[in-house]
Design an enzyme around this catalytic site. Structure first.
Site, PDB file in Angstrom:
ATOM      1  N   HIS A 367       0.724 -36.710  19.413  1.00 23.18           N
ATOM      2  CA  HIS A 367       0.063 -35.885  18.393  1.00 23.18           C
ATOM      3  C   HIS A 367       0.863 -34.649  18.015  1.00 23.18           C
ATOM      4  CE1 HIS A 367      -3.430 -38.489  19.159  1.00 23.18           C
ATOM      5  NE2 HIS A 367      -3.474 -38.372  17.855  1.00 23.18           N
ATOM      6  N   ASN A 632      -0.999 -46.395  15.321  1.00 25.44           N
ATOM      7  CA  ASN A 632      -0.465 -45.672  16.494  1.00 25.44           C
ATOM      8  C   ASN A 632      -1.186 -46.118  17.749  1.00 25.44           C
ATOM      9  OD1 ASN A 632       0.944 -44.197  14.593  1.00 25.44           O
ATOM     10  ND2 ASN A 632      -0.599 -42.576  14.522  1.00 25.44           N
ATOM     11  N   ARG A 643       1.554 -44.032  23.942  1.00 31.16           N
ATOM     12  CA  ARG A 643       2.278 -43.555  22.757  1.00 31.16           C
ATOM     13  C   ARG A 643       2.911 -42.196  22.959  1.00 31.16           C
ATOM     14  NH1 ARG A 643      -2.768 -42.303  18.642  1.00 31.16           N
ATOM     15  NH2 ARG A 643      -1.371 -40.881  17.572  1.00 31.16           N
ATOM     16  N   CYS A 680      -3.450 -46.730   8.343  1.00 30.14           N
ATOM     17  CA  CYS A 680      -3.209 -45.284   8.231  1.00 30.14           C
ATOM     18  C   CYS A 680      -2.409 -44.704   9.401  1.00 30.14           C
ATOM     19  CB  CYS A 680      -4.532 -44.533   8.081  1.00 30.14           C
ATOM     20  SG  CYS A 680      -5.596 -44.675   9.518  1.00 30.14           S
TER      21      CYS A 680
HETATM   22  C1  PEP Z   1      -3.746 -44.059  14.796  1.00 28.15           C
HETATM   23  O1  PEP Z   1      -4.070 -44.169  15.969  1.00 28.15           O
HETATM   24  O2  PEP Z   1      -2.913 -44.793  14.247  1.00 28.15           O
HETATM   25  C2  PEP Z   1      -4.353 -43.011  13.963  1.00 28.15           C
HETATM   26  C3  PEP Z   1      -4.158 -43.008  12.665  1.00 28.15           C
HETATM   27  O3  PEP Z   1      -5.062 -42.043  14.578  1.00 28.15           O
HETATM   28  P1  PEP Z   1      -4.361 -40.867  15.432  1.00 28.15           P
HETATM   29  O4  PEP Z   1      -2.894 -40.988  15.233  1.00 28.15           O
HETATM   30  O5  PEP Z   1      -4.911 -39.601  14.938  1.00 28.15           O
HETATM   31  O6  PEP Z   1      -4.784 -41.223  16.823  1.00 28.15           O
HETATM   32 MG    MG Z   2      -5.822 -43.071  16.659  1.00 30.76          MG
END
Ligand code: PEP
Ligand code: MG
Length: 755
Positions: A367, A632, A643, A680
């Site tokens: 993040h 993600n 991740r 997304c």
């Molecule tokens: C994801 O997990 O791909 C997502 C868009 O949410 P975040 O990256 O905020 O966990």
């Molecule tokens: Mg996510």
């Protein structure tokens, strides 16, 4: 050795005088070696300085032939001196010539000396040179003597680091201390930033090395240690109350070290040799850092990191410095350098002054990386020892495109980068020209390009990029930057401003996704063994419905007469989605009863981030208005690869068959149920990855704002039919080990598609 402890103290005092004398650098060094030799009753004392080319040059000597000064050069790792530099540890030998690493340099005339004591000249864990004493007699130097020589080496380290010796060097053979550094890492956020180093966890710089009153310094050290211990105890008691990134095991380790006799003893001994308390902490810390850099075992490395952190705290205790630089103190063109940073910590800095971020850790989909991209700051992660390589306010270049960092760059490199920045701006201008062109492929397929957002600063990006709207609005970012929990009215106001900025284009609000690595500073957090698999996102929201309900109410209130789009994160079961939707209905009923102006339409969707939903598509699709893939998290869970842990996050290719098959299946099911499917996660933000997604059937992608231009440029040159013809066979089980990435790259290259 004469008067074991009186000796070094007298020496330090003399050294202080010599350091202040207005003599040339060479004269100063010559005086220093004479003084050390006399003080330690050694026949030889020599200073070797590490050069930019990695070799060690004799800079001064008492006892060896003077002709050898600036002539004798040892290759990296050569001889006993090279060994001391390489290991960054003292070497104490009664019979040096019998050592296998001994390398004879005839010009020095050192064959008559048998005993050898060499210590590294260290600063912030980096070796800057080697200080040696030698005697004719076969003797073993005492612990006190080693200690004294190391203390003396600290003073030399400051002299070398000051750059004073550079004038004595031949071009290309300057001291390595202030050398330009080129470090490779991994791209976290694209772009190029030129600026000056700001350490996120500021190192405390010792200015006063030499103690006036030993007794007083011992007391200062003891007092600081007592306070440190007490602070850790309080922190442990308060454990459970959210504290930025400090978990119980780290605190336990701190406590263990704070009571570690070896550590304390080393610092006390260093004070006894004549150092101030803070210089003693720094000396021991420098040893720790040097060991850390040579440690490959991740567990031990982590412990050394903890010890380093603790020494930093102790330093701050002694010098009373603030725990972090104040936002207002950030210089213009600041480049933050840190071991790691939470997304909230990054958001805390003044973005108008921030030009880049360099981390020792950090993975592309962590993040903190997402936040860096959201605020448009170039960032590079996985830069080994980044913090140790630089000093505050060093010039530094962050090349987020190549995943590289240049500290203290040479002027021509700086010029080249300034040119790159200009070129980039030109390319951005070209992308800006694409702003009003719809993203339609050569074979006539329209692709909807949305942006990911979460902060007010993101909002101008909608019109700047010409995006079709906001495909993912990460609502938790507003909560993360706030000092206290935002009230419902504040939230509603904020959401309204987002909708206003979107000017009628659709905005998909994702409800609070906290937990995991997204902690709210004002909320209690519980420590979990596996936070990514833990109490986060919708799980937390459903267990504590008050927070979600007030957010839903704020969202409903923010869009009178408009379309409101809401999606829930981390849905793992259909029941979770139903429960969340029921809460929304409850709020809706409440507002209806109170005659509030409500949205004209409400679209409710779920994110596909948990693999269980891949096998429940027939159950979830009839209940949702739309689905959006969070690549993600989905990729993290499909490969069981954290991740935010760079050691594993890069092991698997997200555009490989397992992922693309899963994604294709979602798109096909969506078509079957006539429900829109978007993606997304960050996957869509790179042109080649976006190409793969479009070939797999996606027509709606949400990406970082900076990626809209490059992805649109790719789409305008793409023939989807041809791309699908390349991809489809690779998704069958007969495709064997063919790399989809390579095949699609080759396809793009041959078709002239910019990826
Ligand atoms: C994801 O997990 O791909 C997502 C868009 O949410 P975040 O990256 O905020 O966990
Ligand atoms: Mg996510």
């Amino acid at each position: 050795m004469r008067g074991a402890l009186g000796g070094p103290r007298v020496l330090l005092r003399r050294l202080r005088e010599v350091m202040a004398e207005p003599v040339s650098a060479q004269e100063r060094l010559d005086k220093i070696v004479v003084m050390i030799a006399a003080n330690m009753v050694a026949e030889v004392c020599s200073v070797y300085v590490l050069r930019v080319d990695g070799s060690l040059e004799l800079y001064a000597t008492e006892g060896l032939s003077r002709k050898a000064v600036h002539l004798t050069v040892l290759r990296a790792g050569e001889g006993l001196v090279g060994l001391v530099a390489k290991e960054a540890a003292p070497l104490n030998l009664p019979n040096a010539q019998a050592h296998p690493a001994f390398s004879y340099k005839p010009e020095t005339g050192e064959e008559i000396y048998h005993s050898f004591l060499g210590v590294p000249v260290l600063r912030a864990g980096n070796t800057l040179g080697v200080l040696v004493v030698q005697n004719r007699a076969h003797r073993t130097y005492s612990e006190e003597e080693i200690e004294a020589l190391q203390t003396t080496a600290m003073v030399l380290a400051e002299m070398i680091a000051s750059g004073e010796l550079t004038a004595l060097a031949k071009p290309g053979a300057e001291p390595a201390a202030r050398r330009p550094v080129h470090a490779k890492g991994e791209t976290l956020s694209d772009g190029i930033g030129l600026g000056y180093v700001v350490l996120h966890e500021p190192r405390v710089f010792v200015k006063n090395f030499i103690a006036d009153d030993l007794q007083k310094e011992q007391q200062r050290l003891d007092q600081a240690i007592d306070t440190l211990r007490a602070t850790i105890d309080v922190m442990l008691e308060e454990e459970g109350v959210a504290r930025a990134g400090e978990h119980r095991d780290v605190l336990e380790t701190y406590r263990m070290f704070a009571h570690d006799r070896g550590w304390l003893h080393k610092m006390r001994e260093a004070v006894m040799t004549g150092l101030t308390a803070e210089a003693a902490v720094e000396r021991v810390q420098s040893d720790t850092r040097a060991r850390m850099m040579r440690q490959t075992d991740p567990f031990l490395r982590e412990r050394l990191h903890d010890l380093d952190d603790l020494a930093n705290r102790l330093m701050r205790e002694l010098l009373g410095e603030e725990n972090a630089p104040k936002r207002t103190e950030l210089p213009e063109n600041a480049i933050l350098v840190a071991r790691n940073m939470s997304p909230a910590a990054l958001l805390d800095y003044d973005r108008t002054r921030l030009r880049g971020v360099v981390l020792e850790e950090g993975a592309p989909t962590s993040h903190v990386a997402i936040v860096a991209r959201a605020i448009g700051v170039p960032a590079v992660g996985q830069v080994a020892n980044a913090v140790g390589l630089v000093d505050p306010l060093d010039a530094i270049i962050v090349d987020g495109d190549a995943g590289e960092v240049h500290a203290r760059p040479m002027p021509d490199l700086e010029r080249a980068y300034a040119e790159k920045v200009r070129l980039r701006a030109r390319r951005q201008a070209q992308y800006a020209e694409l702003r009003d062109r719809p993203a339609v492929t050569k074979d006539g397929e329209r692709v909807n390009l949305f942006i990911n957002a979460g902060l007010l600063v993101d909002l101008p990006h909608i019109s700047e990029t010409g995006a079709d709207g906001i495909g993912l609005f990460r609502t938790e970012l507003q909560f993360m930057v706030a000092a206290t929990l935002p009230r419902a009215s504040e939230q509603a106001r904020f959401y309204r401003s987002v909708l206003d900025a979107a000017g009628g284009k659709p905005v998909t609000f994702r409800t609070l996704d906290v937990g995991g690595d997204k902690l709210l500073p004002y909320m209690r957090s519980i420590e979990e063994e596996n936070p990514a698999l833990g109490w986060r996102a919708i799980r937390l929201s459903l267990d504590r419905p008050g927070l979600l309900r007030s957010q839903l109410r704020a969202l409903l209130e923010s869009a009178p007469g408009q379309e409101l789009r809401i999606m829930f994160p981390m849905v793992a079961t259909v029941a979770e989605f139903d429960q969340a939707r029921a809460l929304l209905e409850k709020e809706l009923t409440h507002l209806r009863r109170h005659k509030h102006d409500l949205p004209e339409t409400i679209q409710v969707g779920a994110m596909i981030e948990v693999p269980s939903l891949l096998f429940a598509l027939d159950d979830i699709l009839p209940r949702v208005d739309f689905l959006s893939v969070g690549s993600n998290d989905l990729v993290q869970f499909l490969f069981a690869a954290d991740r935010s842990n760079a050691r594993v996050s890069g092991r698997f290719d997200p555009i490989s068959a397992p992922v693309l098959r899963a994604l294709k299946q979602i798109v096909e099911k969506g078509r079957e149920y006539n429900k829109p499917i978007a993606l997304c996660g960050e996957l869509a933000s790179r042109p080649l990855e976006a190409l793969a997604l479009i070939a797999a059937g996606f027509r709606t992608l949400s990406l970082s704002p900076a990626a809209i231009g490059p992805v649109k440029a790719m789409i305008l040159e793409l023939d989807v039919g041809k791309a699908a013809a390349v991809l489809d066979p690779l998704l069958t089980h007969k495709a064997g080990k063919a790399s989809i990435r390579e095949r699609l790259s080759a396809f793009a290259a041959s078709a002239g598609i910019p990826v």
